[in-house]
Design a protein around this motif. Sequence first.
Motif, PDB file in Angstrom:
ATOM      1  N   LYS A  36     -60.059   4.634  22.631  1.00  0.00           N
ATOM      2  CA  LYS A  36     -60.018   5.059  24.032  1.00  0.00           C
ATOM      3  C   LYS A  36     -58.664   4.757  24.670  1.00  0.00           C
ATOM      4  O   LYS A  36     -58.128   5.574  25.420  1.00  0.00           O
ATOM      5  CB  LYS A  36     -61.132   4.371  24.835  1.00  0.00           C
ATOM      6  N   ILE A  37     -58.090   3.608  24.382  1.00  0.00           N
ATOM      7  CA  ILE A  37     -56.775   3.250  24.921  1.00  0.00           C
ATOM      8  C   ILE A  37     -55.730   4.235  24.415  1.00  0.00           C
ATOM      9  O   ILE A  37     -54.918   4.755  25.188  1.00  0.00           O
ATOM     10  CB  ILE A  37     -56.402   1.801  24.555  1.00  0.00           C
ATOM     11  N   ASN A  38     -55.755   4.534  23.127  1.00  0.00           N
ATOM     12  CA  ASN A  38     -54.787   5.485  22.561  1.00  0.00           C
ATOM     13  C   ASN A  38     -54.987   6.883  23.134  1.00  0.00           C
ATOM     14  O   ASN A  38     -54.012   7.603  23.369  1.00  0.00           O
ATOM     15  CB  ASN A  38     -54.871   5.498  21.038  1.00  0.00           C
ATOM     16  N   PHE A  39     -56.228   7.275  23.375  1.00  0.00           N
ATOM     17  CA  PHE A  39     -56.506   8.570  23.995  1.00  0.00           C
ATOM     18  C   PHE A  39     -55.819   8.657  25.352  1.00  0.00           C
ATOM     19  O   PHE A  39     -55.131   9.638  25.663  1.00  0.00           O
ATOM     20  CB  PHE A  39     -58.016   8.772  24.153  1.00  0.00           C
ATOM     21  N   HIS A  40     -55.981   7.628  26.174  1.00  0.00           N
ATOM     22  CA  HIS A  40     -55.378   7.644  27.502  1.00  0.00           C
ATOM     23  C   HIS A  40     -53.852   7.566  27.441  1.00  0.00           C
ATOM     24  O   HIS A  40     -53.168   8.183  28.256  1.00  0.00           O
ATOM     25  CB  HIS A  40     -55.945   6.520  28.376  1.00  0.00           C
ATOM     26  N   LYS A  41     -53.327   6.846  26.476  1.00  0.00           N
ATOM     27  CA  LYS A  41     -51.871   6.797  26.312  1.00  0.00           C
ATOM     28  C   LYS A  41     -51.322   8.172  25.945  1.00  0.00           C
ATOM     29  O   LYS A  41     -50.278   8.591  26.452  1.00  0.00           O
ATOM     30  CB  LYS A  41     -51.483   5.764  25.249  1.00  0.00           C
ATOM     31  N   LEU A  42     -52.019   8.882  25.059  1.00  0.00           N
ATOM     32  CA  LEU A  42     -51.584  10.233  24.688  1.00  0.00           C
ATOM     33  C   LEU A  42     -51.698  11.196  25.867  1.00  0.00           C
ATOM     34  O   LEU A  42     -50.828  12.041  26.076  1.00  0.00           O
ATOM     35  CB  LEU A  42     -52.383  10.756  23.496  1.00  0.00           C
ATOM     36  N   GLN A  43     -52.767  11.064  26.650  1.00  0.00           N
ATOM     37  CA  GLN A  43     -52.924  11.889  27.846  1.00  0.00           C
ATOM     38  C   GLN A  43     -51.777  11.624  28.817  1.00  0.00           C
ATOM     39  O   GLN A  43     -51.205  12.548  29.383  1.00  0.00           O
ATOM     40  CB  GLN A  43     -54.255  11.592  28.542  1.00  0.00           C
ATOM     41  N   ARG A  44     -51.469  10.355  29.002  1.00  0.00           N
ATOM     42  CA  ARG A  44     -50.373   9.972  29.903  1.00  0.00           C
ATOM     43  C   ARG A  44     -49.053  10.557  29.410  1.00  0.00           C
ATOM     44  O   ARG A  44     -48.283  11.113  30.192  1.00  0.00           O
ATOM     45  CB  ARG A  44     -50.285   8.443  29.985  1.00  0.00           C
ATOM     46  N   LEU A  45     -48.793  10.457  28.130  1.00  0.00           N
ATOM     47  CA  LEU A  45     -47.574  10.999  27.559  1.00  0.00           C
ATOM     48  C   LEU A  45     -47.500  12.501  27.758  1.00  0.00           C
ATOM     49  O   LEU A  45     -46.463  13.048  28.139  1.00  0.00           O
ATOM     50  CB  LEU A  45     -47.486  10.659  26.064  1.00  0.00           C
ATOM     51  N   SER A  46     -48.610  13.185  27.532  1.00  0.00           N
ATOM     52  CA  SER A  46     -48.664  14.632  27.701  1.00  0.00           C
ATOM     53  C   SER A  46     -48.384  15.036  29.142  1.00  0.00           C
ATOM     54  O   SER A  46     -47.652  15.990  29.397  1.00  0.00           O
ATOM     55  CB  SER A  46     -50.037  15.148  27.266  1.00  0.00           C
ATOM     56  N   ILE A  47     -48.961  14.309  30.086  1.00  0.00           N
ATOM     57  CA  ILE A  47     -48.784  14.632  31.507  1.00  0.00           C
ATOM     58  C   ILE A  47     -47.363  14.343  31.965  1.00  0.00           C
ATOM     59  O   ILE A  47     -46.772  15.111  32.730  1.00  0.00           O
ATOM     60  CB  ILE A  47     -49.800  13.840  32.366  1.00  0.00           C
ATOM     61  N   THR A  48     -46.799  13.238  31.495  1.00  0.00           N
ATOM     62  CA  THR A  48     -45.481  12.816  31.982  1.00  0.00           C
ATOM     63  C   THR A  48     -44.324  13.406  31.177  1.00  0.00           C
ATOM     64  O   THR A  48     -43.171  13.224  31.565  1.00  0.00           O
ATOM     65  CB  THR A  48     -45.360  11.277  31.975  1.00  0.00           C
ATOM     66  N   GLU A  49     -44.624  14.100  30.101  1.00  0.00           N
ATOM     67  CA  GLU A  49     -43.562  14.680  29.281  1.00  0.00           C
ATOM     68  C   GLU A  49     -42.698  15.600  30.138  1.00  0.00           C
ATOM     69  O   GLU A  49     -43.188  16.534  30.769  1.00  0.00           O
ATOM     70  CB  GLU A  49     -44.162  15.457  28.112  1.00  0.00           C
ATOM     71  N   GLY A  50     -41.426  15.303  30.177  1.00  0.00           N
ATOM     72  CA  GLY A  50     -40.493  16.100  30.964  1.00  0.00           C
ATOM     73  C   GLY A  50     -40.430  15.685  32.426  1.00  0.00           C
ATOM     74  O   GLY A  50     -39.658  16.236  33.196  1.00  0.00           O
ATOM     75  N   ASN A  51     -41.245  14.709  32.829  1.00  0.00           N
ATOM     76  CA  ASN A  51     -41.245  14.244  34.213  1.00  0.00           C
ATOM     77  C   ASN A  51     -41.393  12.725  34.212  1.00  0.00           C
ATOM     78  O   ASN A  51     -42.467  12.189  34.424  1.00  0.00           O
ATOM     79  CB  ASN A  51     -42.367  14.896  35.019  1.00  0.00           C
ATOM     80  N   GLU A  52     -40.284  12.036  33.987  1.00  0.00           N
ATOM     81  CA  GLU A  52     -40.331  10.576  33.895  1.00  0.00           C
ATOM     82  C   GLU A  52     -40.657   9.894  35.223  1.00  0.00           C
ATOM     83  O   GLU A  52     -40.965   8.714  35.271  1.00  0.00           O
ATOM     84  CB  GLU A  52     -39.010  10.016  33.339  1.00  0.00           C
TER      85      GLU A  52
END
Length: 99
Positions: A36-52
Amino acid sequence: METLEKIKKKQKINLIEGCYSANEASDIINSVLNVKINFHKLQRLSITEGNENDKCEMDNGRIKELMNEKEIAKSFFEHARLQGKKLKMTSTIQIEILD
């Protein structure tokens, strides 16, 4: 291929059921929490990709909650381990298709 009308709208998955040693229970719970933690980290990365500048606070909050739960579980399992106790665990996932 089945149509949506023919597919069940609800499903239950009996994920965990049984008695476990403290070590076994710890391994199971840590594995679930890590996924679950890794799922949320990947979601966060996907959302923030290109927008730091995007703080993605919702996912950060959930990650912190899950990491806190890991620490609480660690203490709980250590307590059970020191007392030589077995642990009964049950977990059912309920899934429902929303209209």
